[in-house]
Design a protein around this motif. Structure first.
Motif, PDB file in Angstrom:
ATOM      1  N   THR A  14       0.813  -1.223   0.000  1.00 10.51           N
ATOM      2  CA  THR A  14       0.000   0.000   0.000  1.00 10.51           C
ATOM      3  C   THR A  14       0.841   1.266   0.000  1.00 10.51           C
ATOM      4  O   THR A  14       0.399   2.287  -0.528  1.00 10.51           O
ATOM      5  N   PRO A  43      -0.056  -0.769  -5.524  1.00  6.49           N
ATOM      6  CA  PRO A  43      -0.280  -2.212  -5.396  1.00  6.49           C
ATOM      7  C   PRO A  43      -0.278  -2.939  -6.741  1.00  6.49           C
ATOM      8  O   PRO A  43       0.063  -4.109  -6.813  1.00  6.49           O
ATOM      9  N   ALA A  74      -6.153  -7.378   2.179  1.00  4.08           N
ATOM     10  CA  ALA A  74      -6.275  -6.232   1.267  1.00  4.08           C
ATOM     11  C   ALA A  74      -7.537  -6.346   0.423  1.00  4.08           C
ATOM     12  O   ALA A  74      -8.254  -5.354   0.224  1.00  4.08           O
TER      13      ALA A  74
END
Length: 184
Positions: free
Chosen positions: A81, A93, A123
């Motif tokens: 990130t 990303p 994520a």
């Protein structure tokens, strides 16, 4: 401080809920990261995780002895990130590539792979909650694909996987050395 505690709590809960499952095999990940992607990427977009001969973890060539599970997962998530726009971490990303390798066979390799997958699931869950207000596992294949392609593509390459598919050569010469030396 609240963010750190929330992150630790989420990783802990995710470890319990996803500890034995890598996705659910209903929506396969079509895109695979190639060795060309790995070699052509900028160095800040690469996170190379190697288990050395002693069974110790090296992150981008730096030994991380004694790193806890939570610290490791936070380091991988921070790499992906890059909230502080650090020049040593991934630009985004989408450009981040995590490479896994091992000198010899070590149980730690499978554990590191599991941890990296759990970071990706975290994520994806976070992104799914923001966009669809539900968990990633509850989404259909099209929505999962959107999250993976737009937000957090699964760019993980296992460096040892190519060596496993090679057939032994019957030509004379020195045999290949995989680096798994066992001391007597």
């Amino acid at each position: 401080m609240k963010t750190l505690l929330f992150t630790i709590l989420c990783f802990s809960l995710m470890g319990v809920t996803h500890s034995q499952v890598w996705l659910d095999n209903t929506c396969p990940i079509e895109k695979e990261t190639s060795s060309e992607d790995y070699t052509s990427a900028k160095s800040n977009n690469l996170l190379t995780l190697v288990i050395n001969q002693e069974g110790k973890l090296l992150m981008n060539g730096i030994e991380k002895e004694g790193i806890s599970e939570i610290q490791f997962k936070e380091a991988v998530y921070q790499f992906l990130t890059n909230p502080n726009k650090d020049k040593t971490k991934a630009d985004s990303p989408k450009q981040a590539i995590v490479a896994l390798g091992s000198y010899g066979e070590h149980d730690a390799y499978e554990l590191i792979l599991k941890y990296v997958r759990e970071v990706y699931l975290y994520a994806w869950d976070t992104s799914a909650e923001e966009k669809y207000e539900t968990f990633y596992a509850d989404l259909g294949c099209k929505q999962r694909k959107k999250i993976r392609n737009r937000d957090f593509p699964y760019n993980v390459i296992e460096l040892n996987s190519e060596d496993d598919t090679k057939k032994p050569s019957f030509s004379p010469g020195v045999p290949p050395f995989a680096g798994d030396v066992i001391d007597n």
